[in-house]
Design a protein around this motif. Structure first.
Motif, PDB file in Angstrom:
ATOM      1  N   ALA A 197     -23.139   7.532 -44.928  1.00 16.93           N
ATOM      2  CA  ALA A 197     -22.360   8.743 -45.138  1.00 16.93           C
ATOM      3  C   ALA A 197     -21.314   8.423 -46.190  1.00 16.93           C
ATOM      4  O   ALA A 197     -20.496   7.505 -46.017  1.00 16.93           O
ATOM      5  CB  ALA A 197     -21.708   9.192 -43.831  1.00 16.93           C
ATOM      6  N   LYS A 224     -21.045   8.695 -34.641  1.00 21.77           N
ATOM      7  CA  LYS A 224     -21.673   8.802 -35.955  1.00 21.77           C
ATOM      8  C   LYS A 224     -22.143  10.216 -36.259  1.00 21.77           C
ATOM      9  O   LYS A 224     -22.314  10.591 -37.407  1.00 21.77           O
ATOM     10  CB  LYS A 224     -22.838   7.818 -36.068  1.00 21.77           C
ATOM     11  N   PHE A 268     -20.420  12.488 -38.760  1.00 22.32           N
ATOM     12  CA  PHE A 268     -20.617  12.353 -40.210  1.00 22.32           C
ATOM     13  C   PHE A 268     -21.533  13.436 -40.766  1.00 22.32           C
ATOM     14  O   PHE A 268     -21.868  13.418 -41.953  1.00 22.32           O
ATOM     15  CB  PHE A 268     -21.206  10.973 -40.544  1.00 22.32           C
ATOM     16  N   SER A 269     -21.970  14.376 -39.950  1.00 19.85           N
ATOM     17  CA  SER A 269     -22.901  15.402 -40.415  1.00 19.85           C
ATOM     18  C   SER A 269     -22.288  16.307 -41.478  1.00 19.85           C
ATOM     19  O   SER A 269     -23.015  16.987 -42.193  1.00 19.85           O
ATOM     20  CB  SER A 269     -23.392  16.249 -39.236  1.00 19.85           C
ATOM     21  N   ARG A 295     -20.552  15.135 -43.971  1.00 17.86           N
ATOM     22  CA  ARG A 295     -20.365  14.286 -45.148  1.00 17.86           C
ATOM     23  C   ARG A 295     -21.672  14.205 -45.926  1.00 17.86           C
ATOM     24  O   ARG A 295     -22.763  14.386 -45.379  1.00 17.86           O
ATOM     25  CB  ARG A 295     -19.952  12.872 -44.711  1.00 17.86           C
ATOM     26  N   ARG A 296     -21.578  13.924 -47.201  1.00 14.06           N
ATOM     27  CA  ARG A 296     -22.783  13.733 -48.014  1.00 14.06           C
ATOM     28  C   ARG A 296     -23.500  12.465 -47.568  1.00 14.06           C
ATOM     29  O   ARG A 296     -22.867  11.444 -47.307  1.00 14.06           O
ATOM     30  CB  ARG A 296     -22.415  13.625 -49.492  1.00 14.06           C
ATOM     31  N   LEU A 297     -24.822  12.545 -47.495  1.00 12.07           N
ATOM     32  CA  LEU A 297     -25.630  11.404 -47.085  1.00 12.07           C
ATOM     33  C   LEU A 297     -26.264  10.741 -48.297  1.00 12.07           C
ATOM     34  O   LEU A 297     -26.470  11.375 -49.340  1.00 12.07           O
ATOM     35  CB  LEU A 297     -26.720  11.849 -46.109  1.00 12.07           C
TER      36      LEU A 297
END
Length: 410
Positions: free
Chosen positions: A283, A320, A323-324, A326-328
């Motif tokens: 992330a 974790k 973090f969805s 956030r850019r992956l």
């Protein structure tokens, strides 16, 4: 929903494609100048090219179910546990073969499959499902094998739906098939497969064949048929060794990444390049600092492609899942970014991206063809290009705006 979640079936095997290459040259459509030599095959773009007498037929050969994943996320690779594993996926043998056709002699980058009926058999060769594949164009065409110099080095993907025939659905003792049929909507299943390693050398014993690897999953009412309304990992602007890959986080905090058409191979239709090595899903930080590592992927070997169709599923640990938003990204262990979401983590496209434009019969008179393939939309020429009387209205089925979009959705 779509194939990129659970329950999901994976398959792999071979396909047979017999294209007609004589129609790849617009000059071959002029009856006054057509020459007999245009029926001869050639290893270059002259005469009738490399397969001028092809029938455009498309069939499956030796396609087997390699594994299934149940609604609970458990991977099953044994037919002793789940009877559909080891079964066969076949095209319909009771009618003429399906066809693959280019849009026109010049546009060969969106070839469509028409008339494909699919039959699924369990490991005892008992028929369990039958349905019709909705015509679709391939996407994400790329040069997948760095060592290849011909068509065998390319790869592309098809995504669509299978319209099930309820009277030919028999789940029997298969827990997986019951879950699959009960979880889908509108008697349709989502399907995506990639084709690569196609052999166009007529001296080869594998001439006219290639590899097919794919997945089948449920659908939801109203969702797109030809792409997954989810996130998309993209190759950096300067380029890289991997093709773009769709990904999504489901309601159970599981991250699914489809690398089936994204990882380069060492040989045409062969295993992934060893040099890819282990990868990390991260992330990216919103500001400065180091990315947060969500999981490690690997090894990306031949089994990863054929047994799981190149789809990696990661259970995000406690904390974790936050973090969805956030850019992956996908990177190597030394920190080199191979794929990442764009700057605002957005993805948008139309569901149908191919429409046919029919020219007028003669100058000054424009009309649509007498028949249009089922499910396609015809759009007559505009008056700016041709003089058409009376003025044409925009036909139904042609979108004026993007039907589906995705922006930082789970």
């Amino acid at each position: 929903m779509s194939y990129l979640q659970f329950p999901r079936l994976h398959f792999s095997g071979r396909f047979v494609f017999d294209p007609s290459t004589v129609n790849n040259d617009p000059r071959h459509f002029n009856n006054d100048t057509f020459q007999p030599r245009f029926h001869r095959r050639s290893r270059s773009a002259k005469d009738g090219w490399w397969n001028p007498r092809g029938s455009a037929s498309f069939r499956l050969r030796g396609c087997r179910v390699t594994s299934v994943v149940g609604a609970d996320g458990r991977l099953v690779t044994s037919g002793a546990i789940e009877p559909v594993v080891g079964g066969s996926l076949m095209d319909d043998g009771d009618r003429v073969s399906a066809k693959i056709q280019d849009l026109d002699p010049v546009q060969q980058g969106v070839s469509q499959i028409w008339g494909l009926g699919l039959r699924l058999f369990d490991s005892g060769q008992r028929p369990v499902l039958y349905g019709d594949f909705r015509h679709a164009s391939f996407v994400d065409l790329w040069a997948r094998c760095p060592q290849a110099t011909g068509l065998d080095g390319y790869s592309a993907a098809y995504q669509s739906v299978i319209r099930l025939s309820p009277d030919q659905t028999d789940t029997g003792s298969s827990t997986f098939l019951k879950e699959l049929v009960e979880s889908t909507a509108d008697d349709e299943l989502s399907i995506k497969f990639m084709l690569d390693g196609y052999e166009a050398d007529w001296d080869s014993p594998r001439f006219g064949t290639g590899r097919i690897v794919g997945s089948i999953g449920p659908t939801a009412s109203g969702e797109p048929r030809h792409f997954t309304a989810a996130r998309r990992l993209r190759s950096p602007a300067e380029g890289g060794p991997l093709m773009d890959a769709p990904c999504r986080i489901d309601g159970q905090d599981r991250l699914h990444i489809d690398l089936g058409n994204s990882v380069p191979t060492s040989t045409p239709g062969g295993p992934p390049l060893d040099s890819i090595g282990l990868l990390q899903v991260v992330a990216l930080p919103k500001g400065g600092g180091e990315p947060d590592v969500l999981a490690q992927l690997g090894p990306l070997d031949d089994r990863f492609l054929t047994e799981r169709a190149g789809i990696a599923t990661i259970q995000l640990g406690q904390g974790k899942a936050t973090f969805s938003d956030r850019r992956l990204a996908l990177r190597t262990l030394d920190g080199t970014v191979l794929l990442e979401e764009n700057s605002d983590a957005s993805f948008a496209r139309a569901d149908d991206v191919v429409f046919r434009v029919y020219p007028p019969v003669q100058a000054g008179r424009a009309r649509p063809p007498p028949s249009t393939p089922p499910g396609s939309a015809s759009r007559p020429p505009t008056s700016r290009l041709f003089s058409a009387t009376p003025p044409w209205k925009k036909p139904s089925g042609i979108p004026t705006t993007t039907r589906w979009s995705h922006r930082r959705s789970r």
